[in-house]
Design a protein around this motif. Structure first.
Motif, PDB file in Angstrom:
ATOM      1  N   SER A 249       0.813  -1.214   0.000  1.00 52.30           N
ATOM      2  CA  SER A 249       0.000   0.000   0.000  1.00 52.30           C
ATOM      3  C   SER A 249       0.849   1.268   0.000  1.00 52.30           C
ATOM      4  O   SER A 249       0.368   2.341   0.365  1.00 52.30           O
ATOM      5  CB  SER A 249      -0.923   0.008   1.222  1.00 52.30           C
ATOM      6  N   GLY A 250       2.115   1.144  -0.433  1.00 52.74           N
ATOM      7  CA  GLY A 250       2.956   2.338  -0.476  1.00 52.74           C
ATOM      8  C   GLY A 250       4.237   2.132  -1.248  1.00 52.74           C
ATOM      9  O   GLY A 250       4.778   1.017  -1.294  1.00 52.74           O
ATOM     10  N   THR A 251       4.699   3.205  -1.889  1.00 49.90           N
ATOM     11  CA  THR A 251       5.984   3.216  -2.594  1.00 49.90           C
ATOM     12  C   THR A 251       6.700   4.516  -2.250  1.00 49.90           C
ATOM     13  O   THR A 251       6.109   5.594  -2.307  1.00 49.90           O
ATOM     14  CB  THR A 251       5.787   3.145  -4.115  1.00 49.90           C
ATOM     15  N   ALA A 252       7.983   4.395  -1.873  1.00 46.48           N
ATOM     16  CA  ALA A 252       8.757   5.586  -1.549  1.00 46.48           C
ATOM     17  C   ALA A 252      10.174   5.431  -2.068  1.00 46.48           C
ATOM     18  O   ALA A 252      10.776   4.356  -1.961  1.00 46.48           O
ATOM     19  CB  ALA A 252       8.774   5.832  -0.044  1.00 46.48           C
ATOM     20  N   VAL A 253      10.695   6.526  -2.631  1.00 44.21           N
ATOM     21  CA  VAL A 253      12.069   6.552  -3.116  1.00 44.21           C
ATOM     22  C   VAL A 253      12.721   7.823  -2.605  1.00 44.21           C
ATOM     23  O   VAL A 253      12.235   8.929  -2.854  1.00 44.21           O
ATOM     24  CB  VAL A 253      12.134   6.514  -4.656  1.00 44.21           C
ATOM     25  N   VAL A 254      13.816   7.664  -1.873  1.00 39.45           N
ATOM     26  CA  VAL A 254      14.632   8.784  -1.411  1.00 39.45           C
ATOM     27  C   VAL A 254      15.956   8.690  -2.150  1.00 39.45           C
ATOM     28  O   VAL A 254      16.630   7.661  -2.108  1.00 39.45           O
ATOM     29  CB  VAL A 254      14.850   8.728   0.109  1.00 39.45           C
ATOM     30  N   SER A 255      16.331   9.774  -2.846  1.00 39.85           N
ATOM     31  CA  SER A 255      17.481   9.659  -3.744  1.00 39.85           C
ATOM     32  C   SER A 255      18.216  10.984  -3.845  1.00 39.85           C
ATOM     33  O   SER A 255      18.170  11.811  -2.955  1.00 39.85           O
ATOM     34  CB  SER A 255      17.004   9.167  -5.122  1.00 39.85           C
TER      35      SER A 255
END
Length: 354
Positions: A249-255
């Motif tokens: 129920s979630g997608t996160a990208v820290v870049s």
């Protein structure tokens, strides 16, 4: 006032000194280094007492509360244990040590002497990473599918040629141990313990003993999978450091060049306008307070409040175990379990000392 001393006056010590100067109730009172030139330069610049010998420093300045270990990694254990046995709290630069035996000895010495131990994994304090941690702890991802940790940086030959110990297995390690270990600490902090690793490493472009590129797949104890990529070979400069987490129920990208920017933030339970507001908030101050400053401030508060530091010695040990597991898997050409790394090191230690 909490009084600090630093062992090792090389490049990283400057970050510690600046952090101490910026933290309330922290004061630098002494430094130690075997190089007369480095010692003199540091003492003159920061107006503190200097010593060539750690025992002499500890004997002459009993007011020291915390010792920061800023020497090459292969020397961490000897000096950290020396300071712990003098009942000084410790801040140890990453990696905590280069072997499980050495790291466990540091942790045990601190426990035996009733002193606090923190390892310098400062990236946990980045605003984007703290937002990612909050999303994990509040269950916004639901069941996790997998996670990626990527480090694509440049460390050219001139970097390694600065000192004879750089890039050696005995004193430094390669890209996993020296650069990517910060990203691995974040991966473990977010995803929990690793059960099994399949790793590969190589020395492709740099004239060093350790690896300059590595890749691994991992299985976490919670069943999720992970992919790790680490390289010091990227042309012509640092390109990317990122963490990506994918759940039901979630997608996160820290870049970004460093993992300071939220590139994607989408959750079933979070309206998109709230996600965009968070991204904009992070973009106002993506770097936050310098990580070393947060580590120093946390140690001051931990001493005054009598609590454990945020980044503990055990945290440093777990990141080290993951690096060593990748090394061992690459050496054997097959998957290895994390607990096997500790068991094998114990056997090797007993053999070497029998």
């Amino acid at each position: 006032m909490i009084h600090f001393a630093i062992v090792g006056c090389g490049h990283i010590s400057k970050k510690h000194i600046e952090a101490i100067e910026n933290v309330e109730n922290a004061k630098l009172v002494a430094v130690c280094d075997t190089s007369v030139e480095r010692l003199q330069e540091t003492c003159e610049k920061y107006q503190v007492d200097g010593y060539k010998d750690l025992d002499e420093m500890l004997d002459n300045q009993p007011e020291i509360d915390v010792v920061c270990i800023c020497v090459p990694s292969g020397l961490h254990a000897k000096l950290a244990i020396q300071a712990a046995n003098a009942r000084k709290h410790l801040i140890v630069e990453k990696p905590i040590a280069l072997t499980v035996q050495a790291a466990e000895a540091i942790v045990q010495a601190c426990k035996d002497n009733g002193v606090k131990l923190s390892v310098v994994h400062p990236n946990r304090f980045r605003p984007a990473i703290m937002a990612l941690k909050k999303a994990m702890t509040t269950g916004q991802f639901g069941k996790i599918s997998h996670a990626n940790a990527t480090l694509r940086w440049n460390r050219n030959q001139a970097y390694y040629d600065q000192a004879a110990w750089r890039g050696t297995k005995e004193m430094d390690g390669g890209v996993l141990m020296n650069q990517a270990i910060h990203n691995l600490d974040l991966l473990l902090w977010l995803m929990g313990p690793v059960e099994e690793v399949q790793g590969y490493s190589a020395t492709r472009l740099r004239n060093i003993e350790a690896e300059d590129v590595a890749a691994a797949t991992v299985r976490f104890q919670n069943g999720a999978l992970g992919i790790i990529e680490a390289a010091a070979t990227i042309f012509p400069k640092n390109f990317e450091e990122s963490l990506s987490i994918f759940g039901e129920s979630g997608t996160a990208v820290v870049s970004g060049t460093t993992a300071n920017w939220i590139k994607h933030w989408e959750f079933e339970s979070l309206p998109q306008q709230h996600a965009e507001a968070l991204i904009q908030e992070v973009e106002k101050d993506p770097y936050g307070t310098p990580g070393q400053e947060e580590i120093i401030r946390d140690m001051v508060d931990a001493i005054r409040s009598d609590r454990d530091p945020v980044v503990s010695g055990v945290d440093g040990l777990e990141a080290l175990k993951l690096v060593l597991a990748i090394y061992k898997s690459a050496e054997l050409g097959k998957p290895v379990k994390l607990n096997e790394i500790v068991e094998e090191e114990n056997r090797q230690y007993e053999y070497n000392h029998s």
